[in-house]
Write an enzyme that holds these catalytic residues in place. Structure first.
Site, PDB file in Angstrom:
ATOM      1  N   THR A  50     -46.807 -38.964 -23.478  1.00  9.01           N
ATOM      2  CA  THR A  50     -46.337 -38.513 -24.795  1.00  9.01           C
ATOM      3  C   THR A  50     -47.238 -39.095 -25.866  1.00  9.01           C
ATOM      4  O   THR A  50     -47.550 -40.287 -25.839  1.00  9.01           O
ATOM      5  CB  THR A  50     -44.889 -38.980 -25.071  1.00  9.01           C
ATOM      6  OG1 THR A  50     -44.834 -40.405 -24.968  1.00  9.01           O
ATOM      7  CG2 THR A  50     -43.893 -38.331 -24.130  1.00  9.01           C
ATOM      8  N   ASN A  52     -47.477 -40.579 -29.163  1.00 12.39           N
ATOM      9  CA  ASN A  52     -46.541 -41.193 -30.112  1.00 12.39           C
ATOM     10  C   ASN A  52     -47.061 -41.014 -31.528  1.00 12.39           C
ATOM     11  O   ASN A  52     -48.266 -41.129 -31.771  1.00 12.39           O
ATOM     12  CB  ASN A  52     -46.385 -42.686 -29.786  1.00 12.39           C
ATOM     13  CG  ASN A  52     -45.622 -42.910 -28.494  1.00 12.39           C
ATOM     14  OD1 ASN A  52     -45.850 -42.219 -27.506  1.00 12.39           O
ATOM     15  ND2 ASN A  52     -44.709 -43.848 -28.502  1.00 12.39           N
ATOM     16  N   GLU A 137     -42.082 -38.958 -30.201  1.00 13.00           N
ATOM     17  CA  GLU A 137     -43.201 -38.812 -29.256  1.00 13.00           C
ATOM     18  C   GLU A 137     -43.211 -37.395 -28.700  1.00 13.00           C
ATOM     19  O   GLU A 137     -42.166 -36.817 -28.423  1.00 13.00           O
ATOM     20  CB  GLU A 137     -43.122 -39.853 -28.142  1.00 13.00           C
ATOM     21  CG  GLU A 137     -41.729 -40.063 -27.613  1.00 13.00           C
ATOM     22  CD  GLU A 137     -41.649 -41.083 -26.491  1.00 13.00           C
ATOM     23  OE1 GLU A 137     -42.579 -41.146 -25.671  1.00 13.00           O
ATOM     24  OE2 GLU A 137     -40.635 -41.787 -26.407  1.00 13.00           O
TER      25      GLU A 137
HETATM   26  P1  ADP Z   1     -48.098 -44.458 -24.874  1.00 14.48           P
HETATM   27  O1  ADP Z   1     -46.859 -45.213 -24.654  1.00 14.48           O
HETATM   28  O2  ADP Z   1     -49.227 -45.331 -25.328  1.00 14.48           O
HETATM   29  O3  ADP Z   1     -47.865 -43.280 -25.741  1.00 14.48           O
HETATM   30  P2  ADP Z   1     -48.218 -42.629 -22.644  1.00 14.48           P
HETATM   31  O4  ADP Z   1     -48.164 -42.967 -21.202  1.00 14.48           O
HETATM   32  O5  ADP Z   1     -47.047 -41.928 -23.247  1.00 14.48           O
HETATM   33  O6  ADP Z   1     -48.534 -43.956 -23.423  1.00 14.48           O
HETATM   34  O7  ADP Z   1     -49.555 -41.801 -22.801  1.00 14.48           O
HETATM   35  C1  ADP Z   1     -49.806 -41.178 -23.984  1.00 14.48           C
HETATM   36  C2  ADP Z   1     -51.229 -40.766 -24.224  1.00 14.48           C
HETATM   37  O8  ADP Z   1     -51.693 -39.840 -23.227  1.00 14.48           O
HETATM   38  C3  ADP Z   1     -51.217 -39.990 -25.517  1.00 14.48           C
HETATM   39  O9  ADP Z   1     -51.357 -40.842 -26.648  1.00 14.48           O
HETATM   40  C4  ADP Z   1     -52.416 -39.089 -25.346  1.00 14.48           C
HETATM   41  O10 ADP Z   1     -53.564 -39.776 -25.820  1.00 14.48           O
HETATM   42  C5  ADP Z   1     -52.537 -38.896 -23.832  1.00 14.48           C
HETATM   43  N1  ADP Z   1     -52.137 -37.553 -23.332  1.00 14.48           N
HETATM   44  C6  ADP Z   1     -52.798 -36.909 -22.322  1.00 14.48           C
HETATM   45  N2  ADP Z   1     -52.224 -35.721 -22.058  1.00 14.48           N
HETATM   46  C7  ADP Z   1     -51.168 -35.594 -22.906  1.00 14.48           C
HETATM   47  C8  ADP Z   1     -50.191 -34.559 -23.103  1.00 14.48           C
HETATM   48  N3  ADP Z   1     -50.196 -33.436 -22.359  1.00 14.48           N
HETATM   49  N4  ADP Z   1     -49.251 -34.744 -24.060  1.00 14.48           N
HETATM   50  C9  ADP Z   1     -49.248 -35.870 -24.798  1.00 14.48           C
HETATM   51  N5  ADP Z   1     -50.143 -36.899 -24.654  1.00 14.48           N
HETATM   52  C10 ADP Z   1     -51.105 -36.760 -23.717  1.00 14.48           C
HETATM   53  N1  RBF Z   2     -35.661 -41.211 -22.835  1.00 14.66           N
HETATM   54  C1  RBF Z   2     -34.350 -41.520 -22.650  1.00 14.66           C
HETATM   55  O1  RBF Z   2     -34.010 -42.687 -22.537  1.00 14.66           O
HETATM   56  N2  RBF Z   2     -33.390 -40.551 -22.614  1.00 14.66           N
HETATM   57  C2  RBF Z   2     -33.670 -39.230 -22.709  1.00 14.66           C
HETATM   58  O2  RBF Z   2     -32.764 -38.399 -22.681  1.00 14.66           O
HETATM   59  C3  RBF Z   2     -35.061 -38.853 -22.870  1.00 14.66           C
HETATM   60  N3  RBF Z   2     -35.433 -37.560 -22.944  1.00 14.66           N
HETATM   61  C4  RBF Z   2     -36.757 -37.224 -23.061  1.00 14.66           C
HETATM   62  C5  RBF Z   2     -37.141 -35.897 -23.088  1.00 14.66           C
HETATM   63  C6  RBF Z   2     -38.481 -35.541 -23.202  1.00 14.66           C
HETATM   64  C7  RBF Z   2     -38.871 -34.100 -23.223  1.00 14.66           C
HETATM   65  C8  RBF Z   2     -39.472 -36.561 -23.280  1.00 14.66           C
HETATM   66  C9  RBF Z   2     -40.912 -36.212 -23.404  1.00 14.66           C
HETATM   67  C10 RBF Z   2     -39.093 -37.883 -23.261  1.00 14.66           C
HETATM   68  C11 RBF Z   2     -37.745 -38.239 -23.150  1.00 14.66           C
HETATM   69  N4  RBF Z   2     -37.339 -39.571 -23.119  1.00 14.66           N
HETATM   70  C12 RBF Z   2     -36.026 -39.905 -22.941  1.00 14.66           C
HETATM   71  C13 RBF Z   2     -38.282 -40.608 -23.528  1.00 14.66           C
HETATM   72  C14 RBF Z   2     -38.966 -41.364 -22.444  1.00 14.66           C
HETATM   73  O3  RBF Z   2     -38.137 -42.435 -22.071  1.00 14.66           O
HETATM   74  C15 RBF Z   2     -40.273 -41.851 -23.067  1.00 14.66           C
HETATM   75  O4  RBF Z   2     -41.105 -40.740 -23.219  1.00 14.66           O
HETATM   76  C16 RBF Z   2     -40.947 -42.910 -22.283  1.00 14.66           C
HETATM   77  O5  RBF Z   2     -40.194 -44.100 -22.362  1.00 14.66           O
HETATM   78  C17 RBF Z   2     -42.363 -43.175 -22.787  1.00 14.66           C
HETATM   79  O6  RBF Z   2     -42.396 -43.552 -24.111  1.00 14.66           O
HETATM   80 MG    MG Z   3     -46.166 -42.089 -25.373  1.00 16.74          MG
END
Ligand code: ADP
Ligand code: RBF
Ligand code: MG
Length: 203
Positions: A50, A52, A137
């Site tokens: 995701t 952020n 995010e």
């Molecule tokens: P963080 O907690 O640092 O956000 P994530 O595991 O959620 O770590 O990874 C997020 C990073 O992955 C994003 O900031 C982006 O740079 C990259 N990324 C790669 N593919 C995607 C995607 N399909 N959607 C969102 N972020 C993506």
């Molecule tokens: N986290 C939760 O604790 N509860 C949820 O219902 C939840 N729903 C999510 C739905 C989507 C589509 C996404 C992308 C994330 C969701 N998350 C949820 C957040 C998830 O815990 C978070 O993306 C990770 O902790 C990484 O930051």
């Molecule tokens: Mg993220």
């Protein structure tokens, strides 16, 4: 205040499409942000990266309801050499340092630079992980070649899918996220939603 979220209801009872045929107020909600590091759990623990968004952009959105939203998003290389700072909380800063996050500002996006894709957005406290602060995010429904920390993300929210829940297991949360993705794709594939798939005006 962090919510005392309930455990998610049975995944098989979920609707496959949400929202009216044409999005109504407060949608469309369009905004842009820099992509900042979070706690690194999305890719490593949930198989769902995701992007952020910055706290200031998140506050500007002024969403009063936590949960899962859907819409369109694009990522753009950040070419502004003066724009190299992240505004992170102490915990985010610590996590980014531990993971040795090296921002590339989106310069490796190649042909994905500026292309608009469907997205799902999580807003809230992530009750399964018990965060103390709300975050916004975005998971873009597209496979990128690599991370793009420091790039600009532009997005338009067009509807709401569900509240955020706590889960009995990580697998149950992952399953609901996969369902959110299918619901978003189906909900966006209607003329009233497709017509919003165009470049977001920056605010
Ligand atoms: P963080 O907690 O640092 O956000 P994530 O595991 O959620 O770590 O990874 C997020 C990073 O992955 C994003 O900031 C982006 O740079 C990259 N990324 C790669 N593919 C995607 C995607 N399909 N959607 C969102 N972020 C993506
Ligand atoms: N986290 C939760 O604790 N509860 C949820 O219902 C939840 N729903 C999510 C739905 C989507 C589509 C996404 C992308 C994330 C969701 N998350 C949820 C957040 C998830 O815990 C978070 O993306 C990770 O902790 C990484 O930051
Ligand atoms: Mg993220």
């Amino acid at each position: 205040m962090p919510s005392t979220a309930s455990i998610a209801p049975d995944n098989k009872d979920r609707p496959s499409i949400v929202g009216p045929d044409t999005p109504g107020p407060p949608y469309p909600l369009s905004i842009q942000s820099k992509v900042v590091p979070g706690f690194g759990r999305g890719s490593s623990e949930l198989n769902c990266p995701t992007a952020n968004i910055e706290e200031a952009a998140f506050e500007k959105l002024n969403l009063s309801t936590t949960g899962v939203y859907f819409g369109w998003a694009s990522v753009h290389a950040n070419t502004d050499k003066q724009d190299r700072e992240f505004h992170l909380s102490e915990k985010q800063e610590q996590s980014a340092a531990e993971r040795n996050v090296v921002p590339n500002f989106g310069h490796d996006l190649g042909p994905d630079d500026g292309v608009i894709y469907p997205m799902v957005m999580s807003v809230g406290y992530n009750p399964f992980f018990k965060n103390k602060k709300q975050v916004g995010e975005i998971h873009i429904i597209h496979e990128y070649a690599g991370p793009f920390y420091g790039a600009h993300i532009k997005f338009t929210i067009l509807g709401y899918i569900r509240p955020e829940y706590d889960y009995v297991s990580k697998e149950a949360l992952m399953q609901d996220i996969q369902t959110d993705i299918q619901v978003a794709l189906k909900s966006l594939n209607r003329p009233g939603y497709l017509k919003h798939k165009h470049a977001v005006e920056c605010k």
